[in-house]
Design a protein around this motif. Sequence first.
Motif, short mmCIF file in Angstrom:
data_model
loop_
_atom_site.label_atom_id
_atom_site.label_comp_id
_atom_site.label_asym_id
_atom_site.label_seq_id
_atom_site.Cartn_x
_atom_site.Cartn_y
_atom_site.Cartn_z
N LYS A 44 1.06 -1.59 0.31
CA LYS A 44 -0.05 -0.02 -0.33
C LYS A 44 0.91 1.11 0.30
N GLU A 45 2.05 1.36 0.95
CA GLU A 45 2.73 2.26 0.77
C GLU A 45 3.57 2.76 -0.25
N ALA A 46 3.95 1.45 -1.36
CA ALA A 46 4.46 1.82 -2.66
C ALA A 46 3.64 2.03 -3.98
N ILE A 47 2.03 1.50 -3.13
CA ILE A 47 1.46 1.69 -4.21
C ILE A 47 1.25 3.56 -4.27
N ASP A 48 0.83 4.14 -2.76
CA ASP A 48 0.90 5.54 -2.02
C ASP A 48 1.81 6.70 -3.29
N SER A 49 2.96 5.30 -3.23
CA SER A 49 4.85 7.03 -3.50
C SER A 49 3.75 6.22 -4.83
N GLU A 50 3.79 5.31 -5.67
CA GLU A 50 3.52 5.96 -7.25
C GLU A 50 2.66 6.67 -8.00
N ILE A 51 1.91 6.51 -6.79
CA ILE A 51 0.70 7.69 -7.42
C ILE A 51 0.87 9.08 -7.58
N GLN A 52 1.44 9.41 -5.80
CA GLN A 52 2.19 10.73 -5.49
C GLN A 52 3.21 11.11 -6.79
N SER A 53 4.12 9.64 -7.36
CA SER A 53 4.64 10.14 -8.76
C SER A 53 4.01 11.01 -9.80
N ILE A 54 2.97 10.19 -9.70
CA ILE A 54 2.41 10.33 -11.20
C ILE A 54 2.42 11.57 -10.89
N LEU A 55 1.24 11.92 -9.19
CA LEU A 55 0.56 13.11 -9.74
C LEU A 55 1.26 14.69 -9.60
N GLN A 56 2.71 14.17 -8.78
CA GLN A 56 3.77 15.87 -9.20
C GLN A 56 4.48 15.66 -10.33
N ASN A 57 4.75 14.20 -11.40
CA ASN A 57 4.97 14.54 -12.58
C ASN A 57 4.27 14.83 -13.91
N ASN A 58 3.01 15.45 -13.39
CA ASN A 58 1.73 15.60 -13.78
C ASN A 58 1.77 14.43 -15.34
N THR A 59 1.98 13.82 -15.39
CA THR A 59 1.96 12.06 -16.02
C THR A 59 0.86 10.90 -16.68
N TRP A 60 0.07 11.64 -16.01
CA TRP A 60 -1.28 12.23 -16.77
C TRP A 60 -2.37 13.08 -16.59
N LYS A 61 -3.70 13.26 -17.36
CA LYS A 61 -4.36 14.26 -17.20
C LYS A 61 -5.46 13.59 -17.45
N LEU A 62 -6.72 14.08 -16.84
CA LEU A 62 -7.78 13.11 -16.93
C LEU A 62 -8.67 14.72 -17.13
N VAL A 63 -8.88 13.28 -18.24
CA VAL A 63 -10.08 14.13 -19.39
C VAL A 63 -11.67 13.55 -19.33
N ASP A 64 -12.31 13.94 -20.02
CA ASP A 64 -13.82 13.59 -20.51
C ASP A 64 -13.17 11.89 -21.60
N LEU A 65 -14.17 10.91 -21.64
CA LEU A 65 -13.87 9.51 -22.06
C LEU A 65 -14.90 10.57 -23.98
N PRO A 66 -14.29 10.13 -24.72
CA PRO A 66 -15.36 10.62 -26.30
C PRO A 66 -16.54 9.93 -26.52
N PRO A 67 -17.53 10.05 -26.34
CA PRO A 67 -18.58 8.71 -27.06
C PRO A 67 -17.81 8.20 -28.13
N GLY A 68 -18.51 6.98 -27.54
CA GLY A 68 -17.96 5.48 -28.28
C GLY A 68 -16.71 4.80 -28.32
N SER A 69 -15.76 5.72 -27.58
CA SER A 69 -14.28 5.05 -26.89
C SER A 69 -14.96 4.70 -25.29
N LYS A 70 -13.60 3.01 -25.59
CA LYS A 70 -13.35 2.79 -24.20
C LYS A 70 -12.49 3.20 -23.65
N PRO A 71 -12.43 2.81 -22.50
CA PRO A 71 -10.75 3.00 -21.77
C PRO A 71 -10.05 2.47 -22.07
N ILE A 72 -8.11 2.22 -21.91
CA ILE A 72 -7.90 1.67 -21.99
C ILE A 72 -7.66 1.30 -20.39
#
Length: 130
Positions: A44-72
């Motif tokens: 759990k500590e390792a997972i929290d660390s990875e999520i913090q790293s993802i958020l700090q480095n702006n690795t992903w952006k949360l966006v709305d899923l376009p209609p008719g698309s499936k999430p990866i």
Amino acid sequence: MEPRKSKRTKISKDFGPDFISYLTEEEPRTYSEAMRSPESPYWKEAIDSEIQSILQNNTWKLVDLPPGSKPIGCKWIFRKKLKADGSIDKYKARLVAKSYRQKEGLDYFDTYSPISQITSIRMLIAITVI
């Protein structure tokens, strides 16, 4: 026709008495296995660390899923990093996308891999020397 056999002499590999191999328990293959294991607080500590790293480095952006698309989908990869003496140094968790489900032009448009050619490095060194 029979296959040809090598005529080279085979040399056995001996790494000497200082070479030690450590066998460790298997790492969890899924998130649920990690959470059911006795080491779940460390995972759990390792997972929290990875999520913090993802958020700090702006690795992903949360966006709305376009209609008719499936999430990866994504998957957690768990590894135990060991010290030289074989004891556990840290627990490492990585969140990876299941990129085999992506389609070019739909899920991604450009691929970029930063690499440098040896000629570019030689040119920079030559300019520096001059």
